[in-house]
Enzyme design. Structure first.
Site, PDB file in Angstrom:
ATOM      1  N   PRO A  31       5.512   4.144   2.990  1.00  7.89           N
ATOM      2  CA  PRO A  31       5.481   5.102   1.809  1.00  7.89           C
ATOM      3  C   PRO A  31       5.462   4.109   0.516  1.00  7.89           C
ATOM      4  CG  PRO A  31       7.622   5.156   2.896  1.00  7.89           C
ATOM      5  CD  PRO A  31       7.013   4.301   3.637  1.00  7.89           C
ATOM      6  N   VAL A  53       5.036   4.796  -3.861  1.00  8.83           N
ATOM      7  CA  VAL A  53       4.870   5.450  -4.975  1.00  8.83           C
ATOM      8  C   VAL A  53       3.531   5.059  -5.672  1.00  8.83           C
ATOM      9  CG1 VAL A  53       5.496   6.402  -7.056  1.00  8.83           C
ATOM     10  CG2 VAL A  53       7.198   6.493  -5.233  1.00  8.83           C
ATOM     11  N   CYS A  75      15.162   4.465  -1.965  1.00 15.64           N
ATOM     12  CA  CYS A  75      14.869   3.939  -3.429  1.00 15.64           C
ATOM     13  C   CYS A  75      16.181   3.418  -3.988  1.00 15.64           C
ATOM     14  CB  CYS A  75      14.277   5.293  -3.953  1.00 15.64           C
ATOM     15  SG  CYS A  75      13.923   4.644  -5.713  1.00 15.64           S
ATOM     16  N   LYS A 117      14.074   7.067   6.484  1.00 11.30           N
ATOM     17  CA  LYS A 117      13.920   5.803   6.138  1.00 11.30           C
ATOM     18  C   LYS A 117      14.895   5.060   5.258  1.00 11.30           C
ATOM     19  CE  LYS A 117      10.640   2.598   3.579  1.00 11.30           C
ATOM     20  NZ  LYS A 117      11.124   2.231   2.400  1.00 11.30           N
ATOM     21  N   HIS A 146      14.933  -0.588   6.701  1.00 10.69           N
ATOM     22  CA  HIS A 146      14.429  -1.571   5.749  1.00 10.69           C
ATOM     23  C   HIS A 146      15.865  -2.421   5.594  1.00 10.69           C
ATOM     24  CE1 HIS A 146      13.358  -2.818   1.229  1.00 10.69           C
ATOM     25  NE2 HIS A 146      13.209  -3.832   2.122  1.00 10.69           N
ATOM     26  N   ASN A 163      11.284  -2.688   8.812  1.00  8.47           N
ATOM     27  CA  ASN A 163      10.622  -2.911   7.722  1.00  8.47           C
ATOM     28  C   ASN A 163      11.110  -3.900   6.907  1.00  8.47           C
ATOM     29  OD1 ASN A 163      10.641  -1.063   4.262  1.00  8.47           O
ATOM     30  ND2 ASN A 163       8.932  -2.184   5.247  1.00  8.47           N
ATOM     31  N   GLY A 164      10.217  -4.840   6.296  1.00 13.02           N
ATOM     32  CA  GLY A 164      10.522  -6.111   5.537  1.00 13.02           C
ATOM     33  C   GLY A 164      10.181  -7.345   6.362  1.00 13.02           C
ATOM     34  N   ASN A 165       9.559  -8.288   5.687  1.00 13.35           N
ATOM     35  CA  ASN A 165       9.295  -9.554   6.236  1.00 13.35           C
ATOM     36  C   ASN A 165       7.994  -9.568   7.112  1.00 13.35           C
ATOM     37  OD1 ASN A 165      11.830 -10.382   5.036  1.00 13.35           O
ATOM     38  ND2 ASN A 165      12.506 -11.255   7.238  1.00 13.35           N
ATOM     39  N   GLU A 215       4.563  -4.534   0.556  1.00 10.61           N
ATOM     40  CA  GLU A 215       3.879  -5.401  -0.308  1.00 10.61           C
ATOM     41  C   GLU A 215       2.683  -6.261   0.140  1.00 10.61           C
ATOM     42  OE1 GLU A 215       6.560  -7.260  -2.819  1.00 10.61           O
ATOM     43  OE2 GLU A 215       7.253  -5.658  -3.479  1.00 10.61           O
TER      44      GLU A 215
HETATM   45  C1  LIG Z   1       4.570  -0.332  -5.087  1.00  6.06           C
HETATM   46  C2  LIG Z   1       5.572  -0.107  -3.915  1.00  6.06           C
HETATM   47  C3  LIG Z   1       6.123   1.364  -3.990  1.00  6.06           C
HETATM   48  C4  LIG Z   1       7.050   1.801  -3.023  1.00  6.06           C
HETATM   49  N1  LIG Z   1       7.230   3.136  -2.857  1.00  6.06           N
HETATM   50  C5  LIG Z   1       8.276   3.599  -1.971  1.00  6.06           C
HETATM   51  C6  LIG Z   1       8.303   5.100  -1.601  1.00  6.06           C
HETATM   52  O1  LIG Z   1       7.691   5.919  -2.230  1.00  6.06           O
HETATM   53  N2  LIG Z   1       9.282   5.172  -0.669  1.00  6.06           N
HETATM   54  C7  LIG Z   1       9.948   4.426  -0.094  1.00  6.06           C
HETATM   55  O2  LIG Z   1      10.678   4.841   1.006  1.00  6.06           O
HETATM   56  N3  LIG Z   1       9.791   3.145  -0.250  1.00  6.06           N
HETATM   57  C8  LIG Z   1       8.769   2.707  -1.364  1.00  6.06           C
HETATM   58  N4  LIG Z   1       8.805   1.299  -1.311  1.00  6.06           N
HETATM   59  C9  LIG Z   1       9.285   0.276  -0.561  1.00  6.06           C
HETATM   60  C10 LIG Z   1       8.717   0.054   0.676  1.00  6.06           C
HETATM   61  O3  LIG Z   1       8.304   1.237   1.596  1.00  6.06           O
HETATM   62  C11 LIG Z   1       9.405  -1.111   1.516  1.00  6.06           C
HETATM   63  O4  LIG Z   1      10.537  -0.596   1.992  1.00  6.06           O
HETATM   64  C12 LIG Z   1       9.649  -2.386   0.796  1.00  6.06           C
HETATM   65  O5  LIG Z   1       8.720  -2.837  -0.385  1.00  6.06           O
HETATM   66  C13 LIG Z   1      10.110  -3.371   1.717  1.00  6.06           C
HETATM   67  O6  LIG Z   1       8.944  -3.693   2.708  1.00  6.06           O
HETATM   68  P1  LIG Z   1       7.908  -5.186   2.469  1.00  6.06           P
HETATM   69  O7  LIG Z   1       9.021  -5.918   2.453  1.00  6.06           O
HETATM   70  O8  LIG Z   1       6.954  -4.938   3.427  1.00  6.06           O
HETATM   71  O9  LIG Z   1       7.438  -4.892   1.044  1.00  6.06           O
HETATM   72  C14 LIG Z   1       7.764   0.845  -2.387  1.00  6.06           C
HETATM   73  C15 LIG Z   1       7.506  -0.466  -2.519  1.00  6.06           C
HETATM   74  C16 LIG Z   1       6.369  -0.937  -3.255  1.00  6.06           C
HETATM   75  C17 LIG Z   1       5.952  -2.095  -3.354  1.00  6.06           C
END
Ligand SMILES: Cc1cc2nc3c(=O)[nH]c(=O)nc-3n(C[C@H](O)[C@H](O)[C@H](O)COP(=O)(O)O)c2cc1C
Length: 438
Positions: free
Chosen positions: A57, A59, A152, A193, A222, A257-259, A282
């Site tokens: 997810p 935003v 968040c 989450k 996460h 979630n992550g890495n 990301e």
């Molecule tokens: C642009 C952006 C928007 C995000 N929006 C949400 C969101 O709406 N809900 C949520 O639970 N996490 C949100 N996240 C967090 C990601 O879902 C994820 O938990 C976090 O980036 C770690 O994952 P990654 O290491 O693959 O980046 C957002 C992250 C990014 C970069």
């Protein structure tokens, strides 16, 4: 959809009858769901077909056109961006950012999104269980599950009493009560989450277990605390995910979630954690074919998948088919531009005038012109797609990011919108922050 998952007919995997006796959804609901849609992913190796390869997810970023793009490249489960429950119930203009709507007087009848946008989980934010239920009921029949945002970490979430802060309210009682209410009253799996509690791993494990006992049908972990954000992001804790799987994995599926930066990471994460799937945010934003065999050891870390210009071109094509006013596309053109910015991040670091052109773009045609100019540059410089690597994803993971320091002010704002962790946009703040209730 309710029909997409079978009610539990027994005691889960037989490990913990007291937990699972009355569960609405069988432990294997996710696996069954993925297998039912497996024909949409002919290039996915059989060994991964029942593994969830998930778009997080996000935003203003996991909007409909982006989800459709990632699904072409093996993502087999997507989440909507976080939807603010109260605004979704009360404001048609806000609803349209996430859903198609019937043009009836009340504008409360949601239409299905395109069938190719399934399986889909809709994520919501809020602290009021009745408001969350009202919001989720509006779209329940058009999704495969709903999710509660307990991730968040931003100030706006603290003020609104949602996100990672919800995990801490009333010592966890609030989220437990919400999960119970929703799972009793909805006909789709209720997922959550979560981050790690600031008070530590043991407290977190305890809370996750209570959430599962309350009726949650899936956990996404996460593996970072809410203090690990932006430049303090650091790496996610897979050992914690392993312990979550050990503790509740026989009752509900667990996502890590992550890495996750490529398919090698996916395999490593699955091996080390035992999770049912991985969620990427990301890295997949920068390179949507992340779940394909490219830039991995077996390809000598070369990009064997499509290059970033092709990705930008494909994305803009999809956007033309799903224009912002149709519903489901997030914050309209702003979202589209931010996606292109991330896809082309490596080029935009190199060619500042092109970066300026992206920032000054206000139409799909203008972004297509940018892609055209870059293509011409590639031809003169002998650009090799095989040498392309992730660039934006690593900005907070390889030490301090210096590349921001020389950006013009306007661009810093654009980058900030692209970069903020979890709830990244000022548009979202505008929509939600003035609401006295939150
Ligand atoms: C642009 C952006 C928007 C995000 N929006 C949400 C969101 O709406 N809900 C949520 O639970 N996490 C949100 N996240 C967090 C990601 O879902 C994820 O938990 C976090 O980036 C770690 O994952 P990654 O290491 O693959 O980046 C957002 C992250 C990014 C970069």
């Amino acid at each position: 959809m309710a029909s997409s998952s079978s009610p539990d007919d027994g005691d889960g995997n037989g490990c913990c009858p007291s937990f699972s006796h009355h569960r609405k959804f069988h432990r294997n609901w996710l696996r069954d769901l993925l297998l039912r849609h497996a024909s949409n992913h002919p290039n996915l190796p059989p060994s991964l077909q029942s593994t969830a390869l998930v778009v997080a997810p996000m935003v203003d970023a996991s909007d409909l056109p982006f989800r459709l793009l990632t699904r072409r490249y093996n993502a087999n489960l997507c989440f909507t961006p976080m939807i603010h429950a109260k605004n979704f119930v009360e404001r048609p203009g806000y609803r349209r950012q996430f859903w198609k709507m019937m043009e009836d007087q009340q504008q409360k009848i949601m239409l299905p999104l395109p069938p190719e946008d399934r399986p889909l989980i809709a994520q919501f934010a809020g602290h009021d269980k009745d408001m969350l239920l009202r919001a989720m009921k509006l779209i329940e029949q058009h999704v495969d599950g709903v999710d509660i945002n307990c991730g968040c970490p931003q100030g706006i979430a603290k003020r609104g009493r949602y996100g990672a802060f919800l995990m801490e309210e009333l010592g966890g009682d609030r989220i437990v009560e919400i999960v119970q209410h929703l799972s009793e009253n909805l006909n789709v799996p209720v997922c959550v989450k979560l981050r790690i509690l600031p008070s530590g791993i043991e407290d977190s494990l305890e809370l996750y277990q209570r959430i599962v006992e309350a009726g949650a049908s899936m956990l996404t972990i996460h593996g970072r605390t809410r203090l690990q954000k932006q430049r303090n992001t650091g790496s996610a804790d897979w050992e914690l995910v392993r312990r979550v799987v050990e503790r509740v994995g026989h009752i509900v599926p667990v996502l890590s979630n992550g890495n996750i930066a490529n398919l090698d990471d996916v395999h490593r994460c699955l091996r080390e954690t035992g999770a049912d799937g991985v969620m990427s945010s990301e890295a997949i934003l920068e390179y949507p074919p992340l779940f394909t065999e490219t830039n991995v050891e077996s390809t000598n870390f070369q990009r064997t998948g499509p290059g970033r210009l092709q990705i930008a071109t494909e994305f803009l094509e999809i956007c033309k088919h799903y224009p912002p006013e149709d519903g489901g596309q997030g914050s309209g053109f702003k979202c589209i531009r931010a996606h292109v910015h991330r896809f082309l991040h490596a080029d935009l670091q190199l060619y500042k005038s092109i970066r300026d052109a992206v920032i000054a773009s206000f139409s799909i045609e203008a972004l297509e012109d940018v892609v055209k100019i870059l293509r011409e540059i590639y031809e003169t410089t002998g650009h090799e797609v095989s040498e392309e690597q992730l660039s934006w994803y690593f900005r907070h993971r390889g030490g301090v990011d210096e590349s921001q320091d020389d950006l013009p002010e306007e661009e810093k704002k654009e980058e900030a919108a692209v970069e903020e962790d979890d709830c990244p946009t000022d548009v979202f703040v505008e929509v939600c922050d003035n609401d006295g209730d939150y």
